[in-house]
Design an enzyme around this catalytic site. Structure first.
Site, PDB file in Angstrom:
ATOM      1  N   ARG A 129      -3.085   8.200  -0.045  1.00  0.00           N
ATOM      2  CA  ARG A 129      -3.521   7.297   1.015  1.00  0.00           C
ATOM      3  C   ARG A 129      -3.544   8.013   2.373  1.00  0.00           C
ATOM      4  NH1 ARG A 129       0.141   2.491   3.730  1.00  0.00           N
ATOM      5  NH2 ARG A 129      -1.526   1.662   5.045  1.00  0.00           N
ATOM      6  N   GLU A 172      14.539  -0.480  10.200  1.00  0.00           N
ATOM      7  CA  GLU A 172      13.088  -0.426   9.959  1.00  0.00           C
ATOM      8  C   GLU A 172      12.610   1.013  10.120  1.00  0.00           C
ATOM      9  OE1 GLU A 172      10.737  -3.517  11.803  1.00  0.00           O
ATOM     10  OE2 GLU A 172       9.256  -2.035  12.422  1.00  0.00           O
ATOM     11  N   ASN A 213      10.518  -0.327   5.042  1.00  0.00           N
ATOM     12  CA  ASN A 213       9.237  -0.039   5.670  1.00  0.00           C
ATOM     13  C   ASN A 213       8.338  -1.223   5.317  1.00  0.00           C
ATOM     14  OD1 ASN A 213       6.744   0.737   6.504  1.00  0.00           O
ATOM     15  ND2 ASN A 213       6.875   2.836   5.737  1.00  0.00           N
ATOM     16  N   ARG A 217      -1.204   4.718  17.472  1.00  0.00           N
ATOM     17  CA  ARG A 217      -2.317   4.223  16.659  1.00  0.00           C
ATOM     18  C   ARG A 217      -2.921   2.952  17.283  1.00  0.00           C
ATOM     19  NH1 ARG A 217      -0.444   4.091  10.632  1.00  0.00           N
ATOM     20  NH2 ARG A 217      -2.713   3.896  10.377  1.00  0.00           N
ATOM     21  N   ASN A 230       0.802  -1.236   0.000  1.00  0.00           N
ATOM     22  CA  ASN A 230       0.000   0.000   0.000  1.00  0.00           C
ATOM     23  C   ASN A 230       0.830   1.278   0.000  1.00  0.00           C
ATOM     24  OD1 ASN A 230      -2.582  -1.356   0.071  1.00  0.00           O
ATOM     25  ND2 ASN A 230      -2.042  -1.943   2.166  1.00  0.00           N
ATOM     26  N   SER A 268       4.417   6.910  10.114  1.00  0.00           N
ATOM     27  CA  SER A 268       3.619   7.314  11.272  1.00  0.00           C
ATOM     28  C   SER A 268       4.236   6.748  12.549  1.00  0.00           C
ATOM     29  CB  SER A 268       2.182   6.793  11.114  1.00  0.00           C
ATOM     30  OG  SER A 268       2.174   5.367  11.116  1.00  0.00           O
ATOM     31  N   ARG A 280      -0.965  -2.311  15.911  1.00  0.00           N
ATOM     32  CA  ARG A 280       0.231  -1.748  15.264  1.00  0.00           C
ATOM     33  C   ARG A 280       1.391  -1.559  16.243  1.00  0.00           C
ATOM     34  NH1 ARG A 280      -1.760   0.021  10.195  1.00  0.00           N
ATOM     35  NH2 ARG A 280      -3.943   0.622  10.361  1.00  0.00           N
ATOM     36  N   TYR A 290      -0.365   9.830   6.735  1.00  0.00           N
ATOM     37  CA  TYR A 290       0.899   9.577   6.012  1.00  0.00           C
ATOM     38  C   TYR A 290       1.444  10.799   5.267  1.00  0.00           C
ATOM     39  CZ  TYR A 290      -0.307   4.760   7.069  1.00  0.00           C
ATOM     40  OH  TYR A 290      -0.619   3.600   7.728  1.00  0.00           O
TER      41      TYR A 290
HETATM   42  C1  DQA Z   1       3.352   2.111   8.280  1.00  0.00           C
HETATM   43  C2  DQA Z   1       2.583   1.762   9.565  1.00  0.00           C
HETATM   44  C3  DQA Z   1       1.856   0.443   9.410  1.00  0.00           C
HETATM   45  O1  DQA Z   1       1.116   0.146  10.584  1.00  0.00           O
HETATM   46  C4  DQA Z   1       0.882   0.495   8.250  1.00  0.00           C
HETATM   47  O2  DQA Z   1       0.277  -0.771   8.056  1.00  0.00           O
HETATM   48  C5  DQA Z   1       1.494   0.996   6.996  1.00  0.00           C
HETATM   49  C6  DQA Z   1       2.458   2.099   7.064  1.00  0.00           C
HETATM   50  C7  DQA Z   1       4.009   3.506   8.379  1.00  0.00           C
HETATM   51  O3  DQA Z   1       4.929   3.734   7.604  1.00  0.00           O
HETATM   52  O4  DQA Z   1       3.588   4.335   9.181  1.00  0.00           O
HETATM   53  O5  DQA Z   1       1.137   0.565   5.899  1.00  0.00           O
HETATM   54  O6  DQA Z   1       4.402   1.172   8.111  1.00  0.00           O
END
Ligand code: DQA
Length: 146
Positions: free
Chosen positions: A17, A97, A73, A106, A10, A101, A110, A22
Site C-alpha cells: 500500500r 496512538e 493505529n 499530508r 487498510n 506517516s 488528516r 507507508y
Molecule cells: C495512518 C494515517 C491515516 O491518515 C491513514 O488513513 C492510514 C494510516 C498512518 O499510520 O500513517 O490509514 O494511520
C-alpha cells in the site's frame, strides 16, 4: 504486563500500500516488532487488525480488565470516529496512538484526530519504528503508574 496492539482499516495491505508513504514493511513486521519490544521489556503483546470500525470498538471494550495498555493505529478512523474515541474513553485502558506517516504533512483532513485527546500520547512519522517506540513509551508510562 499485558498489552494489546490494534491496527485499523487498510493496514493489512502494508507492504504494497502506497510504499512511498507507508514504506515496504508488512503488518506482520509491525506486529512482530511490537511483540519483540514488549517481550524485551518483560511484557506480553497480542495483536489484532480489523477493517471494521465496530470490531475495533468491541476489541477496545473487551480489553478492560484483560490488558494493561493498548497501542492503536486507528488508520482512517482516526479522522472520523466518535465511536472509537468513546470506546477508548469508556474502556479507561491507557492507550497510545501511533501513525506510520506524519499526518500533519499530508492532506488537511488528516490533521484532526478524534482519538488522540483520549489517549495518553500520540506519535507519528517514524514508520515501522513507531510501533517499537509506542510500546516502549506505554510500558514506561504503566511502570511509572505502579
Ligand atoms: C495512518 C494515517 C491515516 O491518515 C491513514 O488513513 C492510514 C494510516 C498512518 O499510520 O500513517 O490509514 O494511520
Amino acid at each position: 504486563m499485558k498489552l494489546l496492539l490494534l491496527n485499523g482499516p487498510n493496514l493489512r495491505l502494508l507492504g504494497t500500500r502506497e510504499p512511498g508513504i507507508y514504506g515496504s514493511f508488512t503488518l506482520a513486521d509491525a506486529e512482530a516488532l511490537a511483540k519483540a519490544t514488549a517481550e524485551r521489556l518483560g511484557a506480553t503483546l497480542d495483536a489484532y487488525q480489523s477493517d471494521i470500525e465496530g470490531e475495533l470498538v468491541t476489541a477496545i471494550g473487551q480489553a478492560r480488565g484483560v490488558y494493561d495498555g493498548i497501542v492503536i493505529n486507528p488508520a482512517a478512523y482516526t479522522h472520523t470516529s466518535v465511536a472509537l474515541r468513546d470506546a477508548i474513553s469508556a474502556a479507561a485502558v491507557p492507550t497510545v496512538e501511533v501513525h506510520i506517516s506524519n499526518t500533519h504533512k499530508r492532506e488537511e483532513f488528516r490533521h484532526v484526530s478524534y482519538t488522540a485527546p483520549v489517549c495518553i500520547a500520540q506519535l507519528q512519522g517514524f514508520g515501522l519504528t513507531g510501533y517499537a517506540l509506542a510500546v516502549e513509551g506505554l510500558i514506561a508510562y504503566l511502570t511509572a503508574q505502579k
